[in-house]
Design a protein around this motif. Structure first.
Motif, PDB file in Angstrom:
ATOM      1  N   ARG A   3      45.015 -49.109  18.428  1.00 42.01           N
ATOM      2  CA  ARG A   3      44.699 -48.000  17.535  1.00 42.01           C
ATOM      3  C   ARG A   3      44.657 -48.469  16.086  1.00 42.01           C
ATOM      4  NH1 ARG A   3      44.529 -42.705  17.988  1.00 42.01           N
ATOM      5  NH2 ARG A   3      45.283 -42.812  20.139  1.00 42.01           N
ATOM      6  N   PHE A   4      45.561 -49.365  15.738  1.00 43.67           N
ATOM      7  CA  PHE A   4      45.582 -49.902  14.374  1.00 43.67           C
ATOM      8  C   PHE A   4      44.318 -50.721  14.108  1.00 43.67           C
ATOM      9  CE2 PHE A   4      46.348 -53.695  11.780  1.00 43.67           C
ATOM     10  CZ  PHE A   4      46.589 -53.098  10.568  1.00 43.67           C
ATOM     11  N   LEU A   5      43.963 -51.558  15.075  1.00 46.59           N
ATOM     12  CA  LEU A   5      42.793 -52.426  14.890  1.00 46.59           C
ATOM     13  C   LEU A   5      41.511 -51.638  14.748  1.00 46.59           C
ATOM     14  CD1 LEU A   5      43.564 -55.221  17.491  1.00 46.59           C
ATOM     15  CD2 LEU A   5      43.439 -55.504  15.012  1.00 46.59           C
ATOM     16  N   PHE A   6      41.392 -50.540  15.499  1.00 41.91           N
ATOM     17  CA  PHE A   6      40.127 -49.842  15.561  1.00 41.91           C
ATOM     18  C   PHE A   6      40.010 -48.651  14.621  1.00 41.91           C
ATOM     19  CE2 PHE A   6      40.323 -51.376  20.177  1.00 41.91           C
ATOM     20  CZ  PHE A   6      39.813 -52.605  19.792  1.00 41.91           C
ATOM     21  N   ASN A   7      41.033 -48.431  13.782  1.00 45.55           N
ATOM     22  CA  ASN A   7      40.948 -47.310  12.864  1.00 45.55           C
ATOM     23  C   ASN A   7      40.901 -47.727  11.402  1.00 45.55           C
ATOM     24  OD1 ASN A   7      41.132 -44.500  14.174  1.00 45.55           O
ATOM     25  ND2 ASN A   7      42.591 -45.710  15.350  1.00 45.55           N
ATOM     26  N   TYR A   8      40.836 -49.029  11.133  1.00 46.48           N
ATOM     27  CA  TYR A   8      40.839 -49.435   9.745  1.00 46.48           C
ATOM     28  C   TYR A   8      39.465 -49.215   9.126  1.00 46.48           C
ATOM     29  CZ  TYR A   8      38.071 -53.676  10.384  1.00 46.48           C
ATOM     30  OH  TYR A   8      37.046 -54.553  10.629  1.00 46.48           O
ATOM     31  N   GLN A  53      28.644 -60.125  14.620  1.00 50.92           N
ATOM     32  CA  GLN A  53      28.508 -61.551  14.923  1.00 50.92           C
ATOM     33  C   GLN A  53      29.817 -62.122  15.461  1.00 50.92           C
ATOM     34  OE1 GLN A  53      27.203 -60.082  12.301  1.00 50.92           O
ATOM     35  NE2 GLN A  53      25.252 -60.997  11.721  1.00 50.92           N
ATOM     36  N   ALA A  54      30.935 -61.692  14.883  1.00 50.57           N
ATOM     37  CA  ALA A  54      32.231 -62.210  15.317  1.00 50.57           C
ATOM     38  C   ALA A  54      32.543 -61.792  16.750  1.00 50.57           C
ATOM     39  CB  ALA A  54      33.334 -61.709  14.376  1.00 50.57           C
ATOM     40  N   VAL A  55      32.314 -60.534  17.067  1.00 51.23           N
ATOM     41  CA  VAL A  55      32.622 -60.037  18.404  1.00 51.23           C
ATOM     42  C   VAL A  55      31.738 -60.682  19.461  1.00 51.23           C
ATOM     43  CG1 VAL A  55      32.587 -57.996  19.887  1.00 51.23           C
ATOM     44  CG2 VAL A  55      33.537 -57.843  17.587  1.00 51.23           C
ATOM     45  N   TYR A  56      30.427 -60.721  19.205  1.00 58.65           N
ATOM     46  CA  TYR A  56      29.518 -61.276  20.203  1.00 58.65           C
ATOM     47  C   TYR A  56      29.620 -62.799  20.290  1.00 58.65           C
ATOM     48  CZ  TYR A  56      27.620 -56.594  20.500  1.00 58.65           C
ATOM     49  OH  TYR A  56      27.490 -55.247  20.686  1.00 58.65           O
ATOM     50  N   GLY A  57      29.927 -63.440  19.171  1.00 56.81           N
ATOM     51  CA  GLY A  57      30.155 -64.886  19.207  1.00 56.81           C
ATOM     52  C   GLY A  57      31.369 -65.215  20.050  1.00 56.81           C
ATOM     53  N   GLN A 235      34.568 -52.145  20.586  1.00 59.99           N
ATOM     54  CA  GLN A 235      34.596 -50.748  20.171  1.00 59.99           C
ATOM     55  C   GLN A 235      34.185 -50.595  18.724  1.00 59.99           C
ATOM     56  OE1 GLN A 235      36.758 -48.982  18.014  1.00 59.99           O
ATOM     57  NE2 GLN A 235      36.451 -46.880  18.718  1.00 59.99           N
ATOM     58  N   ILE A 236      34.493 -51.608  17.918  1.00 58.56           N
ATOM     59  CA  ILE A 236      34.132 -51.575  16.499  1.00 58.56           C
ATOM     60  C   ILE A 236      32.622 -51.539  16.333  1.00 58.56           C
ATOM     61  CG2 ILE A 236      34.275 -52.845  14.313  1.00 58.56           C
ATOM     62  CD1 ILE A 236      36.877 -54.060  15.313  1.00 58.56           C
ATOM     63  N   TRP A 242      37.970 -48.464  23.769  1.00 54.32           N
ATOM     64  CA  TRP A 242      38.434 -49.850  23.772  1.00 54.32           C
ATOM     65  C   TRP A 242      38.816 -50.350  25.157  1.00 54.32           C
ATOM     66  CZ3 TRP A 242      43.329 -50.949  25.500  1.00 54.32           C
ATOM     67  CH2 TRP A 242      44.247 -49.911  25.516  1.00 54.32           C
ATOM     68  N   TYR A 243      39.426 -49.495  25.971  1.00 54.65           N
ATOM     69  CA  TYR A 243      39.839 -49.969  27.293  1.00 54.65           C
ATOM     70  C   TYR A 243      38.632 -50.163  28.218  1.00 54.65           C
ATOM     71  CZ  TYR A 243      39.661 -44.907  28.244  1.00 54.65           C
ATOM     72  OH  TYR A 243      39.277 -43.599  28.339  1.00 54.65           O
ATOM     73  N   LYS A 244      37.581 -49.357  28.026  1.00 55.05           N
ATOM     74  CA  LYS A 244      36.363 -49.546  28.814  1.00 55.05           C
ATOM     75  C   LYS A 244      35.673 -50.844  28.415  1.00 55.05           C
ATOM     76  CE  LYS A 244      35.206 -44.744  29.935  1.00 55.05           C
ATOM     77  NZ  LYS A 244      34.175 -43.678  29.818  1.00 55.05           N
TER      78      LYS A 244
END
Length: 276
Positions: A3-8, A53-57, A235-236, A242-244
């Motif tokens: 929740r912290f990671l995805f709400n900033y 780019q970071a996520v897909y990399g 999810q970002i 996020w769990y899916k």
């Protein structure tokens, strides 16, 4: 933690989308108040530009490396080969992906710049024809009469808005201030860092008998955790829960590794690959 990671620093549209899905009308209404709309940062933050780019990399890095290790494990080859092949694959593929990302971003920026220059030239040299094009675009969207004329006059009264409208509506192009070099660096680093996770147990196998005897098993556990984490981070970018996202990434990575393992196993049985 998630929740912290995805709400900033969530944008107003993203918060509004979440409120809509939850049926939270009061929050949705508040986010559409003049003060919230007026304070919306319409451009991506410097950090936010490169999240995709970071996520897909990272996703590509961990899947390709783990697949290579799984194939070697399936063929019952010496674990040292996994380290050699894994690291070689990691840096070679990471560099290739980063270069491809750089060239793609650079080419797209150059193309959009060229098209913008052409549209600007047409606006300056053939204003009446370009004005007619704007009118036709919004006429096809259903506007007519005085409303259409007023909108066309408003758009064509500002050359920058006029050119941008032609880029967006006529050509479907949108400018992006992402730096191609920074994008390539982010892609490379995320690919290498995430892709190194499956190799940890192999690289540090000499530090203990448990590590040495369970290298592939530990690699599977570490990779599974990393796959879920990277998938959750999607999810970002995609907005999926996020769990899916984590479970999807775990499934895709696990399937790829299973296929690679089976191919290695079959080749070892059919070709009789010598154990090195």
């Amino acid at each position: 933690m998630f929740r912290f990671l995805f709400n900033y620093k969530k944008s107003r549209p993203k918060l509004a989308s979440e409120a809509f899905r939850k049926g939270d009308f009061e929050t949705h209404k508040k986010l559409h108040s003049p003060e919230h709309i007026g304070n919306e940062p319409w451009h991506k933050t410097e950090q936010g530009k490169y999240i995709g780019q970071a996520v897909y990399g990272a996703s590509d890095g961990i899947v390709t490396t783990f697949a290579a290790i799984s194939g070697i494990a399936g063929a019952s080859l010496n674990p040292k080969i996994a380290v050699i092949v894994g690291l070689a694959n990691l840096f070679a593929d990471g560099l290739s992906m980063a270069i491809g990302d750089y060239l793609s971003e650079k080419s797209e920026r150059e193309y959009i710049r060229a098209e913008k220059e052409r549209e600007l030239w047409e606006v300056e040299k053939m204003p009446e024809a370009e004005k007619l094009e704007v009118k036709e675009i919004y006429k096809r969207k259903g506007l007519s009469g005085e409303k259409l004329d007023n909108l066309v006059d408003a758009i064509t009264s500002n050359k920058e808005i006029w050119v941008d409208t032609m880029l967006h509506e006529e050509l479907g192009l949108f400018e992006d201030d992402t730096n191609p070099l920074k994008s390539a660096i982010v892609t490379f680093l995320s690919f290498v860092i995430a892709g190194f996770m499956p190799l940890i147990a192999y690289v540090f196998a000499s530090q203990g008998s448990f590590l040495a005897q369970n290298q592939f098993l530990l690699s599977c556990v570490i990779t599974g955790m990393t796959l879920f984490f990277v998938g959750a981070l999607r999810q970002i970018v995609t907005g999926v829960k996020w769990y899916k996202g984590g479970l999807e990434m775990l499934l895709v990575g696990g399937l790829s590794a299973a296929v690679a393992y089976m191919i290695g196993w079959l080749l070892e049985k059919v070709v009789r690959i010598p154990t090195l």
